[in-house]
Design a protein around this motif. Sequence first.
Motif, short mmCIF file in Angstrom:
data_model
loop_
_atom_site.label_atom_id
_atom_site.label_comp_id
_atom_site.label_asym_id
_atom_site.label_seq_id
_atom_site.Cartn_x
_atom_site.Cartn_y
_atom_site.Cartn_z
N TYR A 91 0.82 -1.21 0.00
CA TYR A 91 0.00 0.00 0.00
C TYR A 91 0.86 1.27 0.00
O TYR A 91 0.72 2.10 -0.91
N PRO A 92 1.75 1.46 0.99
CA PRO A 92 2.59 2.67 0.92
C PRO A 92 3.51 2.67 -0.30
O PRO A 92 3.81 3.72 -0.86
N ALA A 93 3.96 1.48 -0.73
CA ALA A 93 4.80 1.41 -1.92
C ALA A 93 4.05 1.93 -3.14
O ALA A 93 4.60 2.67 -3.96
N ALA A 94 2.79 1.53 -3.26
CA ALA A 94 1.99 1.99 -4.40
C ALA A 94 1.77 3.50 -4.36
O ALA A 94 1.74 4.16 -5.40
N GLN A 95 1.65 4.05 -3.15
CA GLN A 95 1.39 5.48 -3.02
C GLN A 95 2.57 6.34 -3.45
O GLN A 95 2.41 7.53 -3.72
N THR A 96 3.74 5.77 -3.52
CA THR A 96 4.91 6.56 -3.92
C THR A 96 4.89 6.90 -5.40
O THR A 96 5.57 7.84 -5.82
N SER A 97 4.15 6.12 -6.20
CA SER A 97 4.19 6.25 -7.68
C SER A 97 5.63 6.40 -8.14
O SER A 97 5.96 7.25 -8.96
N ASN A 98 6.46 5.53 -7.60
CA ASN A 98 7.92 5.63 -7.74
C ASN A 98 8.40 4.68 -8.83
O ASN A 98 8.56 3.48 -8.61
N ARG A 99 8.66 5.20 -10.02
CA ARG A 99 9.07 4.36 -11.14
C ARG A 99 10.35 3.59 -10.84
O ARG A 99 10.47 2.40 -11.12
#
Length: 432
Positions: free
Chosen positions: A242-250
């Motif tokens: 969940y927090p990983a997805a929120q980063t929108s970190n390519r």
Amino acid sequence: MSTAATVRTQVSSVPSAAAPGAQVLPAWPLLAWLYGFPVYWATGLSLFVPIVFGSLMAAFLLLRGRLRATPGVLVWGAFLAWVVVCAVSLTGVMQAIGFFQRTIDLFAVGIAFLYYVNARERITPGRVFGGLAVIWLTVVVLGTLAVFFPDVRIATPLAQVLPGSLMGNELVRELVYPRLAEVQQPWGAEEPFVRPAAPFPYTNSWGMAYALLTPVMALIWTRLRRRGLRVLLAAALLGSLYPAAQTSNRGMFIALGVFLVFMCFRFFAGGMARAGFAMLGSLAAGIAILAGFGVFAAIAGRQEYSDTTTGRSTIYQATIERVLESPLVGWATPAMDASIGISLGTQGYAWTLMFCYGFVGLLLFLVFLIRIITVSWKVRSGAAYVMQGLIVTVGVTIWFYGLAVTQCLILLLAAAILSRASADGEKVFPRV
């Protein structure tokens, strides 16, 4: 018993004793650096941790004497020597302060590598993995809190006593008044982008730590015997998405993809087809989960308002042009380019190495990574493959992502585990 506590009780299956007359190195300096990670963040002491524990480990190593150098130690030593040589490019006091801080961090993680190699009697791979588990849990918990409380900043005790001259430094200020999230609202965006950052100043550092530590946690899950702990850790791994997805970190997702692709190759090449197919399944499942969470759409949406790819290409071109003016020793520290508005020698650790220490510094760093991979290639176990995967992931991602001291420590400890295992025939991580 917690997952970290369970993991750190693991002992090497290969007995070892100190050399006759040699002092046994205590485990606590290295383990305190790892297990105390959340405390240092909460108190604002993160900036001083490398020099404190690096100095302590160096002192114990000097007192012991008769040090052994497993593969990779000498290459890292050559890299550090060249970093010191590059001090000839310093031109001012503020430059020297920044250069000194980065150099201390590099020496500290190098000492951690050497310490692990020489502390086999007290520090097993499992104890290190336990410490990495603590860091991962800190990253995930704070990342989750950041999603719900993005505007929160923590006033650490250290912030109350630091002089105003130090508080004027942006990095120092971010460390002693840490924020939970980077909140970005580029021009034209209807809503701000909330991107977890704590326990690091920036979201990209969060993403790099997550990409390096999540495979370690998956490895720990495969080694746990107690069903209850396996269920808890599996839930934590799923929750961390969940927090990983929120980063929108390519970059973070690219790093995880690089790791999974390498693991597929390693398992198939090693004749472990079943594990290879499991990795392929994990890769497919990961892509499906990211799509389901809307991560790809979020990344595309952010790119509409903030095209960092084009900006990076401009920075990289300007960086190469400046490095060609001092190709051997570089410029010691990143330097602001007024025409671009961003410091050259940033936007990727490879570019930092190139700009600060010239092509020689970058080459020595890459040789270190290659040396660790080649010397450990014959160590055949899933745990060894995971450590190799971390090294390969770093080798790919440093071209667009930075490495802060914590990420460097993770890298050097993975390298140390592989180096000692290849030299001593030690199991990388037996079941616990």
